[in-house]
Scaffold this active site. Sequence first.
Site, PDB file in Angstrom:
ATOM      1  N   VAL A 122       0.824  -1.201   0.000  1.00 41.68           N
ATOM      2  CA  VAL A 122       0.000   0.000   0.000  1.00 41.68           C
ATOM      3  C   VAL A 122       0.860   1.253   0.000  1.00 41.68           C
ATOM      4  O   VAL A 122       0.569   2.231  -0.696  1.00 41.68           O
ATOM      5  CB  VAL A 122      -0.956   0.000   1.217  1.00 41.68           C
ATOM      6  CG1 VAL A 122      -1.632   1.362   1.379  1.00 41.68           C
ATOM      7  CG2 VAL A 122      -2.006  -1.090   1.059  1.00 41.68           C
TER       8      VAL A 122
ATOM      9  N   ILE B   3     -10.528   8.269   8.542  1.00 36.19           N
ATOM     10  CA  ILE B   3     -10.741   8.179   9.990  1.00 36.19           C
ATOM     11  C   ILE B   3      -9.885   7.090  10.634  1.00 36.19           C
ATOM     12  O   ILE B   3     -10.101   6.743  11.792  1.00 36.19           O
ATOM     13  CB  ILE B   3     -12.226   7.931  10.301  1.00 36.19           C
ATOM     14  CG1 ILE B   3     -12.739   6.653   9.626  1.00 36.19           C
ATOM     15  CG2 ILE B   3     -13.064   9.136   9.888  1.00 36.19           C
ATOM     16  CD1 ILE B   3     -14.152   6.263  10.026  1.00 36.19           C
TER      17      ILE B   3
ATOM     18  N   HIS C 296      25.249  27.810   9.381  1.00 34.82           N
ATOM     19  CA  HIS C 296      24.406  29.014   9.372  1.00 34.82           C
ATOM     20  C   HIS C 296      24.445  29.646   7.992  1.00 34.82           C
ATOM     21  O   HIS C 296      25.522  29.739   7.401  1.00 34.82           O
ATOM     22  CB  HIS C 296      24.912  30.016  10.415  1.00 34.82           C
ATOM     23  CG  HIS C 296      24.177  31.331  10.406  1.00 34.82           C
ATOM     24  ND1 HIS C 296      22.928  31.482  10.954  1.00 34.82           N
ATOM     25  CD2 HIS C 296      24.518  32.537   9.882  1.00 34.82           C
ATOM     26  CE1 HIS C 296      22.529  32.733  10.798  1.00 34.82           C
ATOM     27  NE2 HIS C 296      23.489  33.393  10.142  1.00 34.82           N
TER      28      HIS C 296
END
Length: 477
Positions: A47, A276, A450
């Site tokens: 799946v 759900i 950074h």
Amino acid sequence: MVMGEFTQETEVLVVGGGPGGYAAAFRAADLGLEVAMVDMEARPGGVCLFRGCIPSKTLLYVSELLHDTGRAGQMGIEFGEPKIDLEKLRNWKNQVIDKLANGLVFLSKKRGVQLIQGRVAFEGSNLVRLLDSDSEISRIKFRYAIIASGSSATPLPQIKFEKGSRIMDSTGALELVDVPGKLLVVGGGYVGAELGSVYATLGSQVTMVEMHDRLMPGADSDLVEPLTKKLESLFHAILYKTRVKSLQEHDDRVEAELEGEADEPKQKFDRVLIAIGRHPNTKNLGLENTAVKVNERGFIVVDEKLRTTDKEIFAVGDVIGGEMLAHKAMYEGKVAAEVIAGEPSAFDAQAIPAVVFTDPQLAWCGLTEQEAKTRNRPVKVARFPWSASGRATSMGVSSGMTKIIFDPDTERILGVGIVGREAGEMISEGVLAIEMGAVAEDLALSIHPHPTLSEGEEEAAEAFLGSSTHILPLRRK
């Protein structure tokens, strides 16, 4: 035995070809075991690959691109109105699936894993019957079996998911038959948020209903808040404390009756997505012919070595419950294979990451703040708002946040949560920190580049220690 029936023998039989199944099969083969893997699909992937993780993330990336083109306007770059070609989009999705599935076939062949298309029913603790298959094999006798049969979408009562129906599960939604004018999404969890985002970005007017008073009830509310704000602006409406009382499908519409905080209890939609939850695929496996125990919710009971109550049968993935996540299933599949091969292995993960691939993304691992409150466990929390991040600000995504949960006495990192762009890519640093038993200084003293989004984890740890540069620290010396 019936004349003409052929029984094959193998050391390890893997039932299911999804992430848990093929990870188990590949690991077992790598450890020198003879392996046969049975799945209804001709190719491994399950799946997750064919109807879940991969197609949904492919469409979500397209959705992200559309969000970025819209955001570029404030940076001085204007794009024309996007033209969406659904056929090309479906073809792109299918190309991604085919490439990955063919790769798994290649790996299966190279490892010597036998792929058998069909499904099985156990006839005993060492024997299964092969069903719905064109193979000449009728039965497979095995020394060990690993059940990785996965899960299926849970429907509403009296509602069935049928091909071509306007009432869809995630599989139907990912087929992308059309872009409905009005879409009702039932459920405010992972699947509802992700696929609702895709359809809203493509042009649908999306209404979401959620029984709880907020989205993503399993995640901390402060992490969910930026995502909620984005979805509330993207969707037509999000109706909290609301449930679907009934759905009536017609040729050209679905009539929904809502119960709760909806201003209009009766509404019409072009399509409905039911998201759900999921339930385990344990029915029709013939488990009653083995010593395997199933709990009251239908999940197979296993120990830390993934062994069931039948000593020669193991189970992994969604079928055993817990977090229904592909990466958890893969980890478990490897553990099961190693145990069978005699390796000293067990499932002892301290931090299983969860990621919602919306825009912004939401990711967390380890202990959450709300779990700590439920357990009455004292913790300290440090947050780094992305409004103080140079990289996030330059990208126009400064509404994000990085959050770290610490043990107040040992300063050990217990949990990490991130909401913002690329949160799913960055959460792995938090997983590593928790698994290694890292403390605040370990993270704070690790130099991060950074400007990057990943600096947020360093700065949150520094804030806890009182040494943050870009925000005021929690404590000062």
